[in-house]
Scaffold this motif. Structure first.
Motif, mmCIF file in Angstrom:
data_model
loop_
_atom_site.group_PDB
_atom_site.id
_atom_site.type_symbol
_atom_site.label_atom_id
_atom_site.label_comp_id
_atom_site.label_asym_id
_atom_site.label_seq_id
_atom_site.Cartn_x
_atom_site.Cartn_y
_atom_site.Cartn_z
ATOM 1 N N LYS A 157 0.847 -1.187 0.000
ATOM 2 C CA LYS A 157 0.000 0.000 0.000
ATOM 3 C C LYS A 157 0.885 1.241 0.000
ATOM 4 O O LYS A 157 1.826 1.352 0.787
ATOM 5 N N SER A 158 0.589 2.099 -0.920
ATOM 6 C CA SER A 158 1.324 3.337 -0.960
ATOM 7 C C SER A 158 0.343 4.464 -1.213
ATOM 8 O O SER A 158 -0.086 4.690 -2.342
ATOM 9 N N GLY A 159 -0.070 5.066 -0.144
ATOM 10 C CA GLY A 159 -0.986 6.196 -0.291
ATOM 11 C C GLY A 159 -2.448 5.795 -0.298
ATOM 12 O O GLY A 159 -2.792 4.619 -0.192
ATOM 13 N N ASP A 160 -3.252 6.773 -0.433
ATOM 14 C CA ASP A 160 -4.707 6.636 -0.358
ATOM 15 C C ASP A 160 -5.254 5.989 -1.625
ATOM 16 O O ASP A 160 -4.684 6.110 -2.703
ATOM 17 N N PHE A 161 -6.352 5.272 -1.451
ATOM 18 C CA PHE A 161 -6.985 4.665 -2.632
ATOM 19 C C PHE A 161 -8.495 4.719 -2.442
ATOM 20 O O PHE A 161 -8.999 5.146 -1.401
ATOM 21 N N ASP A 162 -9.263 4.264 -3.438
ATOM 22 C CA ASP A 162 -10.722 4.282 -3.339
ATOM 23 C C ASP A 162 -11.343 3.123 -4.101
ATOM 24 O O ASP A 162 -10.636 2.310 -4.692
ATOM 25 N N LEU A 163 -12.682 3.059 -4.067
ATOM 26 C CA LEU A 163 -13.391 1.931 -4.668
ATOM 27 C C LEU A 163 -14.055 2.290 -5.992
ATOM 28 O O LEU A 163 -14.843 1.525 -6.512
ATOM 29 N N VAL A 164 -13.686 3.458 -6.524
ATOM 30 C CA VAL A 164 -14.360 3.911 -7.737
ATOM 31 C C VAL A 164 -14.231 2.872 -8.858
ATOM 32 O O VAL A 164 -15.219 2.514 -9.511
ATOM 33 N N GLY A 165 -13.042 2.351 -9.005
ATOM 34 C CA GLY A 165 -12.794 1.386 -10.070
ATOM 35 C C GLY A 165 -13.602 0.120 -9.890
ATOM 36 O O GLY A 165 -14.251 -0.372 -10.825
ATOM 37 N N MET A 166 -13.598 -0.399 -8.676
ATOM 38 C CA MET A 166 -14.319 -1.639 -8.412
ATOM 39 C C MET A 166 -15.812 -1.458 -8.659
ATOM 40 O O MET A 166 -16.464 -2.314 -9.258
ATOM 41 N N ALA A 168 -17.170 0.578 -10.610
ATOM 42 C CA ALA A 168 -17.402 0.700 -12.045
ATOM 43 C C ALA A 168 -17.483 -0.666 -12.693
ATOM 44 O O ALA A 168 -18.375 -0.943 -13.500
ATOM 45 N N LEU A 193 -8.033 -1.743 5.896
ATOM 46 C CA LEU A 193 -6.901 -1.454 5.022
ATOM 47 C C LEU A 193 -6.800 0.039 4.720
ATOM 48 O O LEU A 193 -5.718 0.580 4.555
ATOM 49 N N ARG A 202 -15.807 7.900 3.679
ATOM 50 C CA ARG A 202 -15.943 8.302 2.289
ATOM 51 C C ARG A 202 -16.309 7.107 1.422
ATOM 52 O O ARG A 202 -17.197 7.182 0.588
#
Lengths: 635, 96
Positions: A157-166, A168, A193, A202
């Protein structure tokens, strides 16, 4: 945004469906508040043109889960197109709950579904489902899609992430499948995580918005553990529309599972804890049933299997009632239960014998020894024997097993022998509940039930182990009477609803010829049973015999006296006759003597040739006067 | 929006993003800068927008965006996040 076109048409379709369901004014009223809230929330996501569509969307319509009992307590299942949070500790059945509603949706309502697994591999889930008899391989391709959303431990893990892709890609998959339901299983893994409270909120918010936009009915499962963890994820409860809490607790070594609805926006719900069971068919919830008790009652009487007992009960048990046979160990409770079953089988009725801690074959053998033949009915499958251990699975599982058995066998008469075997567990409220609910269920099914219950004394407080005595319609108690060095069985009917039953104590006798009830004797203020009764019976008989003999003797004596009297009468009669004869003789003798006198004189005179001197003349004159007087009298 | 940068010599990367979501935009910028600095001539970078090509995300089992896949040299490595921690990204990419 390539998805927007498809999305809009989907929205319209859903809105149309919902508007047709829009019915009750009450619901609409409740929905009113929600509408306002929704509009503001979704204004940035949706164009204002959709606001009217949204208002229809906001009405709570429900989607059936197909989970037994759950749809009843929620009045129709989960909120459609909304998010439901299922929380619970490990092993509570969160995944089963989610999976089951997904599979039921696909099987029963032809709803496509997506299962997003954050915790388990899809292979594991499919294997777990197979243990409940759900063959996912059939459904998998057409209706269900399993998405393995585990993040491997090697992931960096490197930095913040989100679920936008999933979201989609799930959206595109949902469109392909025509999915209506989606499960996010183990969302806490993902949140963990993210490791940032703001990011967590968020992403949950993102999922919720996404669900509301796509119109999918979502189930999010979340583990709860320590207090700290619970507090951290508390916001989840506020963000979703429905919260279901599953609990797993151990009381006195027995496990209890239950389910509680904590929150359900826009809908009434029952906030009680409901016992649940994980059975071979999946999760089942036991509803306490409608608040008002309603049963069809029958005036039909069915035999208890013991003719004299039927007589005491004025014809037998009422059909569809609960009968409790209580008593100390060895008081022939099972035998009475066996008789009841045998009688039902003889009438050709389907029956079931549920026993705890005693094997079926042993029961059949034991009953055979007192002349109760169950073997033929076991063979012909009219009678279903079911034996289980008390210290087996948890009580709710046991009763839900039993329910399934009853549903499949459909008996009209059933025995639970003994219900009190569960009393160790029944000390807990939940298990007493379970027993009572089971009996309630049987009553609803119209099954006539005979329960046996181990009880040494007949305590006056009716709070017996399970409190079932209060719901038992007929209560028969068999007790031991120890007297003159022996134990005998005394049977009494404690109560029988709707029956003017006998209040007399009967002695229950067992022999290889069978079971019978005998009258008991009261002598010198004591109830006589067993040998004492037998002696008393013998004594009675002897007394009777003695009295019979005495009577006969008396009769004979009287006959003799009568004969004597008759004889005496004969003697007297004879004597009378003799006297009469004597009298007659005497009279005759007197008459002839005077005639002879007169004759003799004349003869003598003639013989003497005497002249008619004075003496003779006077006598002649006298005779002439007499002759004249006679003539005058004749005139 | 898939595009390939650089020559095929050694390092092959694939970055999954979600259009112009902030984290995704950041990740694209970060990875490009990092490649330009540390692997100026020897890398292939493919950027896949999941909003346009959701099917590709399913193939690779993408759960979160952005996700960076190091396809070669082996072993295959996965990085998630906006790749703002440059040291960690470099360490992962160099891992054998």
């Amino acid at each position: 945004m390539s998805a927007s076109n498809g999305k809009v048409t989907r929205e319209k379709k859903h809105a149309k469906q919902r508007s047709t369901r829009l019915s009750r004014a009450e619901r609409a009223l409740r929905a009113g508040e929600r509408t306002v809230e929704r509009r503001t929330e979704s204004s940035h996501a949706m164009k204002s043109a959709h606001a009217t569509v949204k208002s229809a969307h906001a009405t709570v319509t429900k989607t059936l889960t197909g989970i037994q009992g759950f749809d009843e307590i929620t009045n129709g299942g989960l909120p459609r197109g909304r998010t439901t949070l299922v929380m619970g500790g490990p092993g509570c059945g969160k995944t089963v709950f989610a999976l089951q509603s997904l599979i039921n949706g696909a099987n029963q309502m032809d709803d496509g579904g997506i299962f997003v697994a954050f915790e388990e591999s899809t292979r594991q889930i499919i294997a777990n489902a197979a243990t409940f008899g759900w063959d996912l391989s059939v459904l998998d391709k057409k209706k269900l899609f399993f998405f393995d959303a585990r993040l491997s431990p090697e992931i960096v893990k490197s930095g913040d992430f989100d679920l936008v892709g999933m979201l989609a890609l799930l959206e595109s998959k949902a469109r392909d499948l025509g999915a209506k339901r989606i499960v996010f299983d183990g969302i806490d893994v993902l949140l963990n995580l993210l490791d940032d409270p703001v990011a967590e909120r968020r992403e949950i918010y993102r999922i919720r918005e996404w669900l509301s936009r796509t119109g999918l009915t979502g189930i999010v499962t979340q583990k709860v553990g320590g207090l700290e963890l619970d507090q951290r994820y508390n916001f989840l409860q506020f963000m979703v529309d429905c919260v279901v809490v599953l609990r797993h607790q151990v009381v006195d070594g027995s496990a209890f599972r239950n389910l509680r609805i904590v929150k359900y926006r826009g809908s009434g719900f029952s906030g009680d804890e409901f016992p649940i069971a994980l059975t071979a068919e999946g999760l089942q919830l036991t509803n306490r049933g409608p608040r008002e008790l309603k049963y069809d009652v029958s005036d039909e009487r069915i035999s208890s299997g013991l003719p004299r007992l039927d007589k005491m009960l004025q014809g037998g048990f009422h059909r569809g009632t609960n009968v409790l046979i209580s008593g100390a160990p060895g008081t022939a409770k099972s035998t009475l239960a066996g008789l009841f079953i045998e009688a039902a089988c003889k009438r050709g009725e389907r029956t079931m014998y549920v026993s705890f801690d005693e094997g079926a074959t042993q029961i059949v053998r034991n009953l055979r020894s007192v002349g109760v033949q169950l073997d033929p009915y076991v063979k012909s499958r009219l009678l279903s024997m079911y034996s289980t251990r008390t210290r087996g699975p948890n009580i709710e599982d046991q009763f839900s097993d039993l329910r399934a058995k009853v549903r499949s066998h459909k008996p009209s008469c059933l025995v639970i022998d003994p219900l009190s075997a569960l009393s160790t567990k029944l000390s807990h409220v939940a298990s007493a509940d379970a027993a009572q609910q089971f009996l309630d269920f049987l009553k609803g099914e119209g099954v006539t039930v005979v329960n046996t219950s181990l009880m040494d004394g007949l305590s006056t407080d009716e709070a017996t182990a399970t409190g079932i005595s209060t719901i038992a319609d007929t209560w028969i108690h068999v007790s031991y009477v120890v007297q003159d060095g022996e134990r005998n069985r005394a049977l009494t009917i404690v109560k029988s609803r709707g029956t003017g039953h006998s209040n007399q104590v009967r002695e229950l006798t067992l022999s290889d010829k069978g079971v019978d009830l005998a009258d008991v004797f009261i002598a010198q203020g004591k109830v006589l049973m067993g040998v004492a009764r037998w002696e008393w019976e013998q004594e009675e008989e002897a007394t009777q015999q003695r009295s019979d003999v005495a009577t006969e003797l008396k009769r004979l004596q009287l006959q003799v006296a009568q004969a004597e009297a008759a004889a005496r009468l004969q003697v007297v009669q004879t004597e009378m006759d003799a006297r009469s004869a004597e009298i007659a003789l005497l009279a005759r003798a007197t008459g002839s003597a005077s005639k002879l006198q007169a004759t003799d004189r004349a003869v003598l005179r003639k013989m003497r040739h005497a002249d008619d001197d004075g003496r003779f003349a006077t006598s002649r004159a006298r005779a002439g006067v007499a002759e004249r007087n006679g003539k005058e009298a004749g005139r | 929006m898939a595009h390939v940068t650089g020559k095929n010599r050694g390092l092959r990367l694939r970055l999954y993003v979600a259009a112009n979501a902030p984290n995704s935009l950041l990740a694209v910028a970060n990875v490009k800068a990092l490649c330009a600095t540390h692997f100026p001539s020897a890398h292939v970078l493919e950027i896949v927008d999941l909003l346009r090509h959701p099917g590709r995300g399913l193939e690779d089992g993408i759960v979160v965006t952005p996700t960076l896949l190091k396809l070669s040299p082996s072993p295959v490595q996965r990085l998630i996040g906006n790749l703002s921690d440059t040291d960690r990204v470099l360490m992962t990419l160099a891992a054998r």
